[in-house]
Scaffold this motif. Structure first.
Motif, PDB file in Angstrom:
ATOM      1  N   LEU A  17       0.813  -1.215   0.000  1.00 23.49           N
ATOM      2  CA  LEU A  17       0.000   0.000   0.000  1.00 23.49           C
ATOM      3  C   LEU A  17       0.848   1.266   0.000  1.00 23.49           C
ATOM      4  CD1 LEU A  17      -2.757  -1.146   2.484  1.00 23.49           C
ATOM      5  CD2 LEU A  17      -3.099  -0.519   0.089  1.00 23.49           C
ATOM      6  N   GLY A  18       2.117   1.132   0.383  1.00 23.46           N
ATOM      7  CA  GLY A  18       2.997   2.289   0.407  1.00 23.46           C
ATOM      8  C   GLY A  18       2.695   3.253   1.535  1.00 23.46           C
ATOM      9  N   VAL A  19       2.259   2.703   2.670  1.00 24.23           N
ATOM     10  CA  VAL A  19       1.960   3.533   3.835  1.00 24.23           C
ATOM     11  C   VAL A  19       2.911   3.184   4.969  1.00 24.23           C
ATOM     12  CG1 VAL A  19      -0.468   3.805   3.193  1.00 24.23           C
ATOM     13  CG2 VAL A  19       0.196   1.945   4.732  1.00 24.23           C
ATOM     14  N   SER A  20       2.946   4.036   5.976  1.00 26.16           N
ATOM     15  CA  SER A  20       3.811   3.789   7.126  1.00 26.16           C
ATOM     16  C   SER A  20       3.227   2.670   7.994  1.00 26.16           C
ATOM     17  CB  SER A  20       3.956   5.059   7.964  1.00 26.16           C
ATOM     18  OG  SER A  20       2.719   5.368   8.588  1.00 26.16           O
ATOM     19  N   TRP A  21       4.087   2.103   8.830  1.00 28.21           N
ATOM     20  CA  TRP A  21       3.645   1.058   9.744  1.00 28.21           C
ATOM     21  C   TRP A  21       2.534   1.553  10.682  1.00 28.21           C
ATOM     22  CZ3 TRP A  21       3.202  -3.846  10.201  1.00 28.21           C
ATOM     23  CH2 TRP A  21       2.932  -4.421  11.445  1.00 28.21           C
ATOM     24  N   PRO A  34      -9.337  -4.539   6.344  1.00 26.41           N
ATOM     25  CA  PRO A  34      -9.830  -5.743   7.020  1.00 26.41           C
ATOM     26  C   PRO A  34      -8.688  -6.727   7.277  1.00 26.41           C
ATOM     27  CG  PRO A  34     -11.156  -5.232   5.084  1.00 26.41           C
ATOM     28  CD  PRO A  34      -9.943  -4.347   5.038  1.00 26.41           C
ATOM     29  N   VAL A  35      -8.643  -7.260   8.481  1.00 30.23           N
ATOM     30  CA  VAL A  35      -7.587  -8.209   8.845  1.00 30.23           C
ATOM     31  C   VAL A  35      -8.191  -9.447   9.495  1.00 30.23           C
ATOM     32  CG1 VAL A  35      -5.831  -6.422   9.148  1.00 30.23           C
ATOM     33  CG2 VAL A  35      -7.174  -7.157  11.104  1.00 30.23           C
ATOM     34  N   SER A  36      -7.396 -10.479   9.520  1.00 27.20           N
ATOM     35  CA  SER A  36      -7.732 -11.716  10.218  1.00 27.20           C
ATOM     36  C   SER A  36      -6.646 -11.945  11.256  1.00 27.20           C
ATOM     37  CB  SER A  36      -7.768 -12.873   9.217  1.00 27.20           C
ATOM     38  OG  SER A  36      -8.013 -14.079   9.881  1.00 27.20           O
ATOM     39  N   ARG A  37      -7.050 -12.392  12.433  1.00 23.52           N
ATOM     40  CA  ARG A  37      -6.100 -12.675  13.509  1.00 23.52           C
ATOM     41  C   ARG A  37      -6.235 -14.148  13.896  1.00 23.52           C
ATOM     42  NH1 ARG A  37      -4.671  -7.497  14.697  1.00 23.52           N
ATOM     43  NH2 ARG A  37      -6.234  -5.891  14.721  1.00 23.52           N
ATOM     44  N   PRO A  38      -5.581 -15.045  13.128  1.00 18.76           N
ATOM     45  CA  PRO A  38      -5.739 -16.481  13.371  1.00 18.76           C
ATOM     46  C   PRO A  38      -5.059 -16.993  14.644  1.00 18.76           C
ATOM     47  CG  PRO A  38      -4.149 -16.126  11.640  1.00 18.76           C
ATOM     48  CD  PRO A  38      -4.732 -14.784  11.973  1.00 18.76           C
ATOM     49  N   ALA A  39      -4.121 -16.228  15.173  1.00 13.11           N
ATOM     50  CA  ALA A  39      -3.413 -16.626  16.397  1.00 13.11           C
ATOM     51  C   ALA A  39      -2.883 -15.354  17.062  1.00 13.11           C
ATOM     52  CB  ALA A  39      -2.258 -17.565  16.057  1.00 13.11           C
ATOM     53  N   PRO A  40      -2.588 -15.428  18.339  1.00 15.98           N
ATOM     54  CA  PRO A  40      -2.034 -14.242  19.011  1.00 15.98           C
ATOM     55  C   PRO A  40      -0.767 -13.752  18.310  1.00 15.98           C
ATOM     56  CG  PRO A  40      -2.649 -15.892  20.621  1.00 15.98           C
ATOM     57  CD  PRO A  40      -2.773 -16.539  19.266  1.00 15.98           C
ATOM     58  N   LEU A  44      -3.124 -11.048   9.509  1.00 13.64           N
ATOM     59  CA  LEU A  44      -3.068 -11.326   8.080  1.00 13.64           C
ATOM     60  C   LEU A  44      -4.097 -10.485   7.338  1.00 13.64           C
ATOM     61  CD1 LEU A  44      -2.838 -15.221   8.188  1.00 13.64           C
ATOM     62  CD2 LEU A  44      -0.965 -13.573   7.959  1.00 13.64           C
ATOM     63  N   VAL A  45      -3.761 -10.147   6.096  1.00 12.24           N
ATOM     64  CA  VAL A  45      -4.626  -9.351   5.234  1.00 12.24           C
ATOM     65  C   VAL A  45      -4.872 -10.158   3.964  1.00 12.24           C
ATOM     66  CG1 VAL A  45      -4.844  -7.195   3.936  1.00 12.24           C
ATOM     67  CG2 VAL A  45      -3.628  -7.215   6.134  1.00 12.24           C
ATOM     68  N   ALA A  46      -6.137 -10.264   3.570  1.00  7.70           N
ATOM     69  CA  ALA A  46      -6.458 -10.945   2.312  1.00  7.70           C
ATOM     70  C   ALA A  46      -5.953 -10.085   1.156  1.00  7.70           C
ATOM     71  CB  ALA A  46      -7.957 -11.172   2.191  1.00  7.70           C
ATOM     72  N   VAL A  47      -5.249 -10.702   0.241  1.00  8.50           N
ATOM     73  CA  VAL A  47      -4.682  -9.984  -0.902  1.00  8.50           C
ATOM     74  C   VAL A  47      -5.786  -9.257  -1.673  1.00  8.50           C
ATOM     75  CG1 VAL A  47      -3.481 -10.285  -3.110  1.00  8.50           C
ATOM     76  CG2 VAL A  47      -2.663 -11.475  -1.071  1.00  8.50           C
ATOM     77  N   LYS A  48      -6.962  -9.855  -1.755  1.00  8.76           N
ATOM     78  CA  LYS A  48      -8.074  -9.239  -2.494  1.00  8.76           C
ATOM     79  C   LYS A  48      -8.542  -7.933  -1.869  1.00  8.76           C
ATOM     80  CE  LYS A  48     -11.902 -11.594  -0.201  1.00  8.76           C
ATOM     81  NZ  LYS A  48     -12.429 -10.417   0.454  1.00  8.76           N
ATOM     82  N   ASP A  49      -8.264  -7.710  -0.589  1.00  9.34           N
ATOM     83  CA  ASP A  49      -8.703  -6.488   0.089  1.00  9.34           C
ATOM     84  C   ASP A  49      -7.771  -5.306  -0.149  1.00  9.34           C
ATOM     85  OD1 ASP A  49     -11.007  -7.632   1.128  1.00  9.34           O
ATOM     86  OD2 ASP A  49      -9.987  -8.306   2.950  1.00  9.34           O
ATOM     87  N   ILE A  50      -6.543  -5.553  -0.551  1.00  5.53           N
ATOM     88  CA  ILE A  50      -5.573  -4.464  -0.732  1.00  5.53           C
ATOM     89  C   ILE A  50      -6.020  -3.500  -1.838  1.00  5.53           C
ATOM     90  CG2 ILE A  50      -3.186  -3.930  -1.363  1.00  5.53           C
ATOM     91  CD1 ILE A  50      -2.404  -6.513   0.183  1.00  5.53           C
ATOM     92  N   LYS A  52      -8.989  -2.829  -2.745  1.00  6.00           N
ATOM     93  CA  LYS A  52     -10.177  -2.124  -2.258  1.00  6.00           C
ATOM     94  C   LYS A  52      -9.779  -0.904  -1.438  1.00  6.00           C
ATOM     95  CE  LYS A  52     -12.962  -6.303  -2.077  1.00  6.00           C
ATOM     96  NZ  LYS A  52     -13.641  -7.263  -1.205  1.00  6.00           N
ATOM     97  N   VAL A  53      -8.733  -1.034  -0.627  1.00  2.37           N
ATOM     98  CA  VAL A  53      -8.258   0.098   0.168  1.00  2.37           C
ATOM     99  C   VAL A  53      -7.683   1.159  -0.764  1.00  2.37           C
ATOM    100  CG1 VAL A  53      -6.622   0.834   1.937  1.00  2.37           C
ATOM    101  CG2 VAL A  53      -7.862  -1.314   2.217  1.00  2.37           C
ATOM    102  N   ARG A  54      -6.968   0.734  -1.787  1.00  2.08           N
ATOM    103  CA  ARG A  54      -6.431   1.677  -2.778  1.00  2.08           C
ATOM    104  C   ARG A  54      -7.560   2.462  -3.443  1.00  2.08           C
ATOM    105  NH1 ARG A  54      -2.280  -2.253  -5.824  1.00  2.08           N
ATOM    106  NH2 ARG A  54      -0.543  -2.054  -4.396  1.00  2.08           N
ATOM    107  N   LYS A  55      -8.640   1.763  -3.814  1.00  6.16           N
ATOM    108  CA  LYS A  55      -9.754   2.403  -4.506  1.00  6.16           C
ATOM    109  C   LYS A  55     -10.473   3.405  -3.619  1.00  6.16           C
ATOM    110  CE  LYS A  55     -10.675  -1.242  -7.819  1.00  6.16           C
ATOM    111  NZ  LYS A  55     -11.579  -2.298  -8.246  1.00  6.16           N
ATOM    112  N   GLN A  56     -10.386   3.229  -2.315  1.00  4.88           N
ATOM    113  CA  GLN A  56     -11.001   4.168  -1.383  1.00  4.88           C
ATOM    114  C   GLN A  56     -10.238   5.484  -1.353  1.00  4.88           C
ATOM    115  OE1 GLN A  56     -11.146   2.342   2.469  1.00  4.88           O
ATOM    116  NE2 GLN A  56     -12.662   0.827   1.872  1.00  4.88           N
ATOM    117  N   GLY A  57      -9.060   5.487  -2.000  1.00  9.60           N
ATOM    118  CA  GLY A  57      -8.256   6.702  -2.024  1.00  9.60           C
ATOM    119  C   GLY A  57      -7.509   6.938  -0.734  1.00  9.60           C
TER     120      GLY A  57
END
Length: 64
Positions: A17-21, A34-40, A44-50, A52-57
């Protein structure tokens, strides 16, 4: 978490995404990214969601 989807770490999503941590963490907490937290300690981020965030500007796109 859908096991048929491809996931990347929050760090990799941040790079794509080219954003800061801190921005990536904030977006994961406020639902912008949107993220998933499968373990403490695992975020994880679904590749398909990246795109979508870009399109939101909300992100400056960098070369991949």
């Amino acid at each position: 978490m859908n096991t048929n989807e491809e996931y990347v770490t929050l760090s990799e999503a941040q790079r794509r995404l080219g954003v800061s941590w801190p921005t990536a963490v904030r977006w994961s907490r406020d639902g912008t990214l949107p993220v998933s937290r499968p373990a403490p300690g695992v975020v994880l981020v679904a590749v398909k969601d990246i795109p979508k965030v870009r399109k939101q500007g909300r992100a400056y796109v960098t070369q991949e």
